[in-house]
Design an enzyme around this catalytic site. Structure first.
Site, PDB file in Angstrom:
ATOM      1  CG  LEU A  68      -3.405  14.047   4.223  1.00 41.79           C
ATOM      2  CD1 LEU A  68      -2.242  14.832   3.660  1.00 41.79           C
ATOM      3  CD2 LEU A  68      -4.376  14.979   4.964  1.00 41.79           C
ATOM      4  CB  THR A  99      -4.820   5.805  -2.146  1.00 44.33           C
ATOM      5  OG1 THR A  99      -4.794   4.804  -1.117  1.00 44.33           O
ATOM      6  CG2 THR A  99      -4.608   5.137  -3.497  1.00 44.33           C
ATOM      7  CE  LYS A 174      -5.402   1.068  -1.015  1.00 45.94           C
ATOM      8  NZ  LYS A 174      -5.409   2.151  -0.035  1.00 45.94           N
TER       9      LYS A 174
END
Length: 315
Positions: A68, A99, A174
């Site tokens: 998403l 993220t 991330k």
């Protein structure tokens, strides 16, 4: 779980679409859902089954995979009316590649666990081309048994799969990755602008710079694109990376770490996004230094003076 579990996929955007295609190519029965139905049309044509709601997607699947766009989309799809969480039960496994803030992943994991389901935050890096090639890198946060169960699925589009730690740690890594990408893109933009202002040969400059310590993946990508201005929207946009930078600033504040280089780079992204350039390719960050833009853009887009300050603080 069977060798080929039923897979539900939501989030068939620039990254999600090639990932879902590779799952189909690997022989998985795939159910799909999208808030914009046109995005999953190519997958349905390739054999995927459409579902009306995220809850129906969950009910029809053993494993639910999401890719998403942002935190708002994650909250809507997982926790909104007819959301995924309300439909999961014991044995379900949820993997989310988007993220967003790690705190959201931890909340989703708690709610999934209350229903006997597992949740893994599994952000990826590598870009759309590596997604098509099945060569993404995945950094996963969650319980070891959940990640091991997911590996055969992840292997369809990931070359490297690293278990970072408990839920939320994949996203933390991330966001560190996105901090570096942000700074590297901003540095490449300044380099491209300076090369252009000096009139140095672009290809020769790139060859020299990429041969030594200045080399980076973002320099390799951004230099030629930055020197060829384009307004064509791409999957890697100024606005998209700017939105993720909010989460980078958030996690740095939670550990009381005042960043100095990142906020300066972030200001360039924010100013161009505010000036209406958010849909442009990240390489077009170099436009912040154009003489014409500096002269005619609104004050929020005149960013040259901002990026020289190394004392800017994160919002």
């Amino acid at each position: 779980m069977s060798a080929l579990p039923r897979v539900g996929f939501v989030g068939a955007g620039v990254m999600g679409l090639p990932m879902a295609r590779r799952l189909l190519a690997a022989g998985h029965r795939l159910s799909v859902h999208a808030r914009t139905p046109a995005k999953v049309a190519p997958l349905i044509e390739a054999g995927a089954e459409p579902t009306e709601t995220p809850a129906q997607l969950a009910a029809d699947s053993d494993v639910i995979i999401g890719c998403l766009l942002d935190e708002k989309a994650v909250q809507e799809v997982y926790l909104g009316p007819d959301g995924i969480i309300a439909a999961v039960h014991a044995g379900h496994l949820l993997l989310e590649h988007g993220t967003f803030a790690p705190r959201v992943a931890r909340d989703l994991a708690e709610q999934a666990a209350e229903r006997g389901a597992g949740f893994v935050d599994a952000p990826v890096t590598g870009g759309p081309q590596r997604a098509y090639l099945g060569e993404l890198t995945c950094m996963a946060g969650g319980r070891a048994e959940h990640i091991e169960a997911a590996r055969p699925l992840l292997a369809a589009y990931c070359r490297d799969i690293s278990h970072v730690g408990p839920v939320g740690t994949g996203l933390e890594l991330k966001l560190v990755n996105q901090l570096l990408v942000s700074v590297h893109v901003a540095a490449a933009a300044e380099a491209a602008a300076l090369l252009g202002r000096l009139g140095l040969p672009a290809q020769l400059a790139k060859s020299v710079l990429m041969s030594g310590w200045a080399a980076s993946a973002m320099l390799d990508y951004c230099l030629p694109v930055a020197l060829t201005p384009s307004t064509v929207p791409t999957g890697a946009t100024i606005g998209g990376l700017s939105a993720v930078q909010d989460a980078v600033a958030e996690i740095s504040s939670t550990v009381d770490l005042p960043l100095r280089v990142f906020p300066a780079a972030r200001q360039v992204f924010t100013a161009l996004t505010d000036a209406g350039a958010g849909s442009r390719d990240i390489a077009q960050l170099a436009r912040a230094y154009d003489r014409e833009q500096s002269a005619h853009a609104p004050s929020s887009a005149r960013v040259t003076s901002h990026v020289t300050s190394s004392t800017a603080e994160a919002n």
